[in-house]
Design a protein around this motif. Structure first.
Motif, PDB file in Angstrom:
ATOM      1  N   UNK A 131       0.823  -1.208   0.000  1.00 38.21           N
ATOM      2  CA  UNK A 131       0.000   0.000   0.000  1.00 38.21           C
ATOM      3  C   UNK A 131       0.856   1.257   0.000  1.00 38.21           C
ATOM      4  N   UNK A 132       0.477   2.216  -0.830  1.00 38.92           N
ATOM      5  CA  UNK A 132       1.082   3.538  -0.687  1.00 38.92           C
ATOM      6  C   UNK A 132       0.320   4.302   0.390  1.00 38.92           C
ATOM      7  N   UNK A 133       0.711   5.540   0.655  1.00 37.25           N
ATOM      8  CA  UNK A 133       0.098   6.296   1.743  1.00 37.25           C
ATOM      9  C   UNK A 133      -1.406   6.477   1.531  1.00 37.25           C
ATOM     10  N   UNK A 134      -1.802   6.776   0.292  1.00 38.35           N
ATOM     11  CA  UNK A 134      -3.220   6.987   0.010  1.00 38.35           C
ATOM     12  C   UNK A 134      -4.021   5.710   0.240  1.00 38.35           C
ATOM     13  N   UNK A 135      -3.482   4.589  -0.228  1.00 38.82           N
ATOM     14  CA  UNK A 135      -4.191   3.317  -0.061  1.00 38.82           C
ATOM     15  C   UNK A 135      -4.346   2.972   1.415  1.00 38.82           C
ATOM     16  N   UNK A 136      -3.321   3.281   2.207  1.00 37.26           N
ATOM     17  CA  UNK A 136      -3.413   2.977   3.635  1.00 37.26           C
ATOM     18  C   UNK A 136      -4.444   3.865   4.320  1.00 37.26           C
ATOM     19  N   UNK A 137      -4.482   5.142   3.946  1.00 44.53           N
ATOM     20  CA  UNK A 137      -5.485   6.046   4.522  1.00 44.53           C
ATOM     21  C   UNK A 137      -6.890   5.589   4.145  1.00 44.53           C
ATOM     22  N   UNK A 138      -7.057   5.182   2.874  1.00 47.19           N
ATOM     23  CA  UNK A 138      -8.364   4.682   2.437  1.00 47.19           C
ATOM     24  C   UNK A 138      -8.766   3.442   3.217  1.00 47.19           C
ATOM     25  N   UNK A 139      -7.816   2.552   3.454  1.00 43.00           N
ATOM     26  CA  UNK A 139      -8.105   1.328   4.200  1.00 43.00           C
ATOM     27  C   UNK A 139      -8.495   1.639   5.642  1.00 43.00           C
ATOM     28  N   UNK A 140      -7.803   2.586   6.255  1.00 46.66           N
ATOM     29  CA  UNK A 140      -8.131   2.965   7.622  1.00 46.66           C
ATOM     30  C   UNK A 140      -9.504   3.627   7.695  1.00 46.66           C
ATOM     31  N   UNK A 141      -9.772   4.526   6.765  1.00 45.50           N
ATOM     32  CA  UNK A 141     -11.079   5.177   6.752  1.00 45.50           C
ATOM     33  C   UNK A 141     -12.204   4.173   6.554  1.00 45.50           C
ATOM     34  N   UNK A 142     -11.914   3.116   5.805  1.00 45.97           N
ATOM     35  CA  UNK A 142     -12.924   2.089   5.551  1.00 45.97           C
ATOM     36  C   UNK A 142     -13.303   1.354   6.835  1.00 45.97           C
TER      37      UNK A 142
END
Length: 393
Positions: free
Chosen positions: A107-118
């Protein structure tokens, strides 16, 4: 916690000093002030029951999302709210329950933020879905309120209606034949709902959608409530096919908390209460600073309409499509719903209440994208388990 942070946070203590006229250091200590406490409406026993059933389902067959709300329909208090998307409050950035180490490493930073928000999202408040057949309750209720029907009408269901150049089908492709209003709710007849909404008229139908709170935030004291104002139609922009499909809960979106709040108002005699999860604020010593009283927002339907709906929904569970929700020793009312999504998956719902003649609890259960052909039966049987546990606790 976010919604009541100003009450909870308190004031940090501090020490500071200054030099007086004799150049001596003077010290001043300002003691900390503890924050206030909040008392939740959540019933711990009911919450545990709801979480237990969701966890058991997810650990066996599972679905993309499972969520449930239990509400006191007589004051808007949320007694339980849970989803299958959970995280450790003491370690909120832990993704190990949802992603493998290899997936996280990629995961890049954006993907990790999206995963956390999910995983941080509260599906019951922040996500939307088509309400499906439970919304048929509102179609019948609004038409009765406007005098468009009196409950004695009959309809001829051939399995479909052609509207606006489209063949819009009933859940029963073979048709229900001659069916009355109560039976239309019991057997979940789309054709009868289309006929009822057409008799009621577009102006009244969409005016009542606003009365029931669809398209508006409930203002529940939780963060992240979805804005559904652009996810419903109005009388000005709805065509004949929109009215037809909206009459049985398709082609517009609601949140779970919107649906259960509107549903509670129909079965409780017409009082729409603002949903809330905090009932008291206490000072650090435990004294009551503020009681958060139930807030009556508006009246939705008459007692006469409530009596008709409650009896029809009692029969829906006793004799119709909601029979899997029946609980021995209690009269339960409710409405099922199911819809195909992609790849043969289903979204399934159940909204219910008990006891049918004097509702004390209202329940909404949602299963999203489940690989089960009889999804509505599953949501209904889960609601039965919740009713049994709550009513007999």
């Amino acid at each position: 916690e976010q919604s009541y942070n100003d009450e909870l946070v308190g004031v940090s203590g501090r020490e500071y000093g200054y030099l007086n006229d004799e150049s001596s250091l003077e010290r001043v200590i300002k003691n900390p002030t503890d924050g206030n406490k909040v008392v939740s409406t959540i019933d711990l026993n009911i919450q545990k029951i709801v979480e237990k059933h969701i966890n058991e389902w997810q650990s066996s067959v599972g679905s993309n999302m499972t969520a449930a709300i239990v509400m006191n329909p007589n004051n808007g208090e949320i007694l339980a709210m849970a989803t299958s998307r959970a995280f450790d409050l003491n370690n909120p950035r832990d993704l190990n329950n949802y992603y493998s180490p290899e997936q996280q490493a990629g995961m890049d930073d954006k993907a990790k933020v999206d995963a956390l928000n999910n995983i941080w999202r509260n599906y019951a408040v922040s996500d939307t879905y088509e309400p499906g057949s439970p919304s048929k309750v509102f179609t019948v209720a609004s038409a009765m309120e406007e005098g468009a029907i009196n409950g004695n009408e009959t309809y001829n269901c051939r399995g479909f209606e052609e509207i606006g150049g489209w063949k819009i089908r009933c859940a029963n492709r073979n048709g229900h034949g001659i069916i009355n209003v109560t039976e239309a709710l019991m057997e979940s007849c789309n054709v009868a709902m289309m006929d009822i909404s057409r008799t009621e008229g577009s102006q009244n139908f969409y005016r009542y959608q606003k009365v029931f709170g669809f398209g508006s935030k409930t203002a529940i004291d939780l963060p992240g409530e979805a804005d559904t104002s652009t996810l419903i139609h109005t009388a000005d922009n709805a065509g004949a096919t929109d009215l037809a499909t909206n009459s049985f809960g398709q082609n517009y979106n609601v949140t779970m908390v919107q649906l259960v709040s509107a549903y509670a108002s129909v079965v409780n005699g017409g009082s729409y209460y603002k949903p809330h999860i905090v009932k008291q604020i206490l000072n650090p010593k435990g004294a009551i600073i503020k009681n958060i009283e139930p807030e009556l927002v508006r009246e939705t339907v008459s007692a006469h309409t409530t009596a008709f709906i409650n009896e029809a929904l009692r029969r829906t569970v006793a004799e119709g499509t909601g029979s899997a929700a029946a609980v021995a020793g209690y009269d339960v009312g409710g409405k099922t719903g199911t819809a195909e999504t992609t790849a043969g998956l289903n979204n399934s719902w159940f909204t219910g209440f008990a006891p049918a003649d004097d509702p004390q609890i209202a329940i909404a259960v949602v299963y999203e994208d489940i690989d089960v052909a009889t999804g509505a039966q599953l949501a209904t049987s889960t609601s039965k388990q919740l009713f049994e546990a709550v009513l007999n606790k």
